[in-house]
Enzyme design. Sequence first.
Site, mmCIF file in Angstrom:
data_model
loop_
_atom_site.group_PDB
_atom_site.id
_atom_site.type_symbol
_atom_site.label_atom_id
_atom_site.label_comp_id
_atom_site.label_asym_id
_atom_site.label_seq_id
_atom_site.Cartn_x
_atom_site.Cartn_y
_atom_site.Cartn_z
ATOM 1 N N ASP A 31 0.866 -1.192 0.000
ATOM 2 C CA ASP A 31 0.000 0.000 0.000
ATOM 3 C C ASP A 31 0.898 1.237 0.000
ATOM 4 N N ASN A 32 0.477 2.277 -0.706
ATOM 5 C CA ASN A 32 1.280 3.512 -0.710
ATOM 6 C C ASN A 32 0.727 4.571 0.241
ATOM 7 N N VAL A 34 -1.848 6.310 0.191
ATOM 8 C CA VAL A 34 -2.415 7.522 -0.404
ATOM 9 C C VAL A 34 -3.795 7.848 0.172
ATOM 10 N N ARG A 35 -4.524 6.828 0.587
ATOM 11 C CA ARG A 35 -5.869 7.082 1.126
ATOM 12 C C ARG A 35 -5.786 7.926 2.398
ATOM 13 N N THR A 144 -16.120 -3.224 -10.537
ATOM 14 C CA THR A 144 -17.284 -2.647 -9.879
ATOM 15 C C THR A 144 -18.555 -2.928 -10.682
ATOM 16 N N SER A 179 -18.906 7.594 -14.054
ATOM 17 C CA SER A 179 -17.953 8.619 -13.572
ATOM 18 C C SER A 179 -16.590 8.287 -14.166
ATOM 19 N N TYR A 181 -14.048 7.743 -12.463
ATOM 20 C CA TYR A 181 -13.577 6.595 -11.665
ATOM 21 C C TYR A 181 -14.131 5.282 -12.225
ATOM 22 N N HIS A 182 -15.453 5.221 -12.396
ATOM 23 C CA HIS A 182 -16.034 3.958 -12.875
ATOM 24 C C HIS A 182 -15.439 3.568 -14.233
ATOM 25 N N LYS A 185 -12.357 1.362 -14.225
ATOM 26 C CA LYS A 185 -12.573 -0.075 -14.023
ATOM 27 C C LYS A 185 -12.862 -0.765 -15.359
ATOM 28 N N ARG A 241 -23.220 6.056 4.704
ATOM 29 C CA ARG A 241 -23.454 7.477 4.950
ATOM 30 C C ARG A 241 -24.787 7.686 5.680
ATOM 31 N N VAL A 254 -30.644 11.600 0.540
ATOM 32 C CA VAL A 254 -30.984 10.858 -0.687
ATOM 33 C C VAL A 254 -30.879 11.839 -1.849
ATOM 34 N N VAL A 327 -24.935 13.343 -12.439
ATOM 35 C CA VAL A 327 -25.787 13.165 -13.614
ATOM 36 C C VAL A 327 -26.038 11.664 -13.710
HETATM 37 P P1 NAD Z 1 -9.780 2.475 -0.040
HETATM 38 O O1 NAD Z 1 -9.487 3.785 -0.664
HETATM 39 O O2 NAD Z 1 -10.227 2.432 1.376
HETATM 40 O O3 NAD Z 1 -8.502 1.500 -0.183
HETATM 41 C C1 NAD Z 1 -7.661 1.506 -1.297
HETATM 42 C C2 NAD Z 1 -6.236 1.362 -0.805
HETATM 43 O O4 NAD Z 1 -5.358 1.325 -1.927
HETATM 44 C C3 NAD Z 1 -5.802 2.535 0.073
HETATM 45 O O5 NAD Z 1 -5.249 2.053 1.281
HETATM 46 C C4 NAD Z 1 -4.774 3.280 -0.787
HETATM 47 O O6 NAD Z 1 -3.766 3.879 0.003
HETATM 48 C C5 NAD Z 1 -4.246 2.162 -1.696
HETATM 49 N N1 NAD Z 1 -3.757 2.630 -3.008
HETATM 50 C C6 NAD Z 1 -4.399 3.394 -3.924
HETATM 51 N N2 NAD Z 1 -3.623 3.585 -5.009
HETATM 52 C C7 NAD Z 1 -2.471 2.899 -4.798
HETATM 53 C C8 NAD Z 1 -1.297 2.702 -5.561
HETATM 54 N N3 NAD Z 1 -1.128 3.270 -6.753
HETATM 55 N N4 NAD Z 1 -0.307 1.924 -5.052
HETATM 56 C C9 NAD Z 1 -0.451 1.357 -3.825
HETATM 57 N N5 NAD Z 1 -1.546 1.529 -3.051
HETATM 58 C C10 NAD Z 1 -2.542 2.280 -3.535
HETATM 59 O O7 NAD Z 1 -10.853 1.752 -0.985
HETATM 60 P P2 NAD Z 1 -11.784 0.484 -0.679
HETATM 61 O O8 NAD Z 1 -13.141 0.974 -0.360
HETATM 62 O O9 NAD Z 1 -11.101 -0.441 0.229
HETATM 63 O O10 NAD Z 1 -11.860 -0.161 -2.129
HETATM 64 C C11 NAD Z 1 -10.900 -1.141 -2.514
HETATM 65 C C12 NAD Z 1 -11.144 -1.573 -3.952
HETATM 66 O O11 NAD Z 1 -12.457 -2.125 -4.076
HETATM 67 C C13 NAD Z 1 -11.065 -0.427 -4.962
HETATM 68 O O12 NAD Z 1 -10.441 -0.865 -6.127
HETATM 69 C C14 NAD Z 1 -12.523 -0.094 -5.229
HETATM 70 O O13 NAD Z 1 -12.665 0.448 -6.507
HETATM 71 C C15 NAD Z 1 -13.184 -1.448 -5.087
HETATM 72 N N6 NAD Z 1 -14.588 -1.338 -4.668
HETATM 73 C C16 NAD Z 1 -14.925 -0.742 -3.485
HETATM 74 C C17 NAD Z 1 -16.266 -0.651 -3.110
HETATM 75 C C18 NAD Z 1 -16.711 0.024 -1.847
HETATM 76 O O14 NAD Z 1 -17.930 0.138 -1.633
HETATM 77 N N7 NAD Z 1 -15.814 0.462 -0.981
HETATM 78 C C19 NAD Z 1 -17.247 -1.209 -3.953
HETATM 79 C C20 NAD Z 1 -16.868 -1.812 -5.142
HETATM 80 C C21 NAD Z 1 -15.530 -1.882 -5.502
HETATM 81 N N1 USQ Z 2 -26.211 8.514 -3.110
HETATM 82 C C1 USQ Z 2 -27.230 9.185 -2.460
HETATM 83 N N2 USQ Z 2 -26.916 9.837 -1.324
HETATM 84 C C2 USQ Z 2 -25.661 9.858 -0.790
HETATM 85 C C3 USQ Z 2 -24.650 9.161 -1.453
HETATM 86 C C4 USQ Z 2 -24.954 8.507 -2.622
HETATM 87 O O1 USQ Z 2 -28.377 9.173 -2.898
HETATM 88 O O2 USQ Z 2 -25.461 10.499 0.259
HETATM 89 C C5 USQ Z 2 -26.530 7.790 -4.349
HETATM 90 C C6 USQ Z 2 -25.680 8.187 -5.554
HETATM 91 O O3 USQ Z 2 -26.228 9.289 -6.241
HETATM 92 C C7 USQ Z 2 -25.667 6.914 -6.368
HETATM 93 C C8 USQ Z 2 -25.750 5.817 -5.313
HETATM 94 O O4 USQ Z 2 -26.218 6.433 -4.120
HETATM 95 O O5 USQ Z 2 -26.822 6.840 -7.141
HETATM 96 C C9 USQ Z 2 -24.421 5.159 -5.032
HETATM 97 O O6 USQ Z 2 -23.467 6.152 -4.665
HETATM 98 P P1 USQ Z 2 -22.230 5.734 -3.752
HETATM 99 O O7 USQ Z 2 -21.422 6.958 -3.467
HETATM 100 O O8 USQ Z 2 -22.675 4.915 -2.608
HETATM 101 O O9 USQ Z 2 -21.460 4.697 -4.714
HETATM 102 P P2 USQ Z 2 -20.591 4.896 -6.004
HETATM 103 O O10 USQ Z 2 -20.304 6.314 -6.305
HETATM 104 O O11 USQ Z 2 -21.198 4.082 -7.099
HETATM 105 O O12 USQ Z 2 -19.206 4.239 -5.571
HETATM 106 C C10 USQ Z 2 -19.110 3.227 -4.563
HETATM 107 C C11 USQ Z 2 -17.627 3.055 -4.241
HETATM 108 C C12 USQ Z 2 -16.898 2.578 -5.498
HETATM 109 C C13 USQ Z 2 -17.561 1.313 -6.013
HETATM 110 C C14 USQ Z 2 -19.061 1.515 -6.247
HETATM 111 C C15 USQ Z 2 -19.769 0.197 -6.512
HETATM 112 O O13 USQ Z 2 -17.072 4.293 -3.777
HETATM 113 O O14 USQ Z 2 -15.541 2.333 -5.190
HETATM 114 O O15 USQ Z 2 -16.965 0.950 -7.220
HETATM 115 O O16 USQ Z 2 -19.654 2.017 -5.025
HETATM 116 S S1 USQ Z 2 -21.063 0.387 -7.696
HETATM 117 O O17 USQ Z 2 -21.954 1.442 -7.249
HETATM 118 O O18 USQ Z 2 -21.696 -0.894 -7.804
HETATM 119 O O19 USQ Z 2 -20.402 0.778 -8.940
#
Ligand code: NAD
Ligand code: USQ
Length: 382
Positions: A31-32, A34-35, A144, A179, A181-182, A185, A241, A254, A327
Amino acid sequence: MRIIVAGGDGFCGWPTALYLSEKGHEVTILDNMVRRKIDNELHSNSVTPIASLEERVEKWKELTGKEIKIYEGDLNHYDFLSLVFKNERPEAFVHFAEQRSAPYSMIDREHAVYTQQNNVLGNLNVLYAIKEFEPDCHLIKLGTMGEYGQPNIDIEEGYIEIEHKGRKDTLPFPKQPGSFYHLTKVHDTHNIMFACKIWGIRATDLNQGIVYGLNTEETKKDPALANRLDYDGVFGTALNRFLIQAAIGHDMTVYGSGGQTRAFLHIKDTVRCIEIAAENPADQGEFRVFNQFTESFSVQDLAEKTRDAAKELGIDANVANIENPRVENEDHYYNAVNTNLIDLGLEPHLLTQDVLKEILQEALEHKDRIIVDNVLPTVTWK
Ligand code: NAD
Ligand code: USQ
């Protein structure tokens, strides 16, 4: 097995590292950090106080006698990644290490570029490291459910059989991410699929839904093992949240009408799904996709369930439909398949009122740490 957990200091990665270690695997975290740095950038924090990674693994060793090695560094520093591969010779590489917030990726150009560079190039480096140093290593990559978007047809697991002008083929399921971000993936998915095809490496893409909860049996063993819990408008996710908002008496935010339906799972199921993927590896050259979620809900439903659970704890929580900063479609069909992991033995933890109350109580324990100014969303998609 020798397993590297990249992103092992994060919300999903830390409990996964502990769970795999508990099950007897040799776990190494990469892990780096960064989070933790992004918390400083956003002036935000985890609801739960979290120990440093060094303190975490020391406490784990003290309690269980099991060692988890740490490498602090970046997937985008290929010399560093090469060293980790040469030293650890992983049989599985669990890849959580990406920038995972959709709103963070939409802040501005710099954040979009950072997210795409970090995620897409980091993953490409992992593919090259596997090819160069450990071609048998099984890549377990976190994708995702948002890659698919919300199509007006059922969502299959990675592939769809289609008939077009009298001919049939099985093709990757269409992607409509919401997004920058998405989108990373989706780009990762294509790079992995291509690498499997040309080099014959093996990979499982886990299209995970939104994860809720924070604790597993392992993280509960000691406060120094606590998992992080995000609540701010950038990294906090729906349901977690809402639970935290209910805990501090804030309106549940919501977005829009709340008809957005998404796939969800408990963090306890995340860790088990990774174990299932590791213990049932893809074949050499195979690119396998599992949809990793247990149930789907609209965000309005989740806020209402949270309100009802809060009521049982004597808390009067209010659901507010605020202007949607994103959006996205608020009224759509959603039906996704999730049989692959269940067929391999996943027994889902379902979202009951008791589960909601448990997470709410955990949030209540630390509610004084919540920075109320960070709760409302500040990032817009436009
Ligand atoms: P997080 O941000 O809590 O953890 C990610 C970790 O990766 C952090 O500790 C960060 O420091 C490290 N990192 C990021 N970039 C790096 C790099 N270049 N080199 C080394 N380390 C690095 O996120 P999370 O919620 O634990 O999510 C983990 C994974 O699961 C992500 O890929 C995310 O997209 C995926 N995911 C998460 C959710 C969710 O609801 N949290 C849902 C679906 C998918
Ligand atoms: N939303 C609300 N209220 C809030 C927060 C979010 O209504 O306070 C809504 C958003 O508009 C969206 C939905 O809830 O329609 C999901 O938002 P989210 O922030 O919970 O999730 P998302 O942005 O999709 O991202 C999260 C994780 C991401 C993971 C993804 C799984 O941060 O890493 O990839 O969930 S998924 O949604 O299946 O793509």
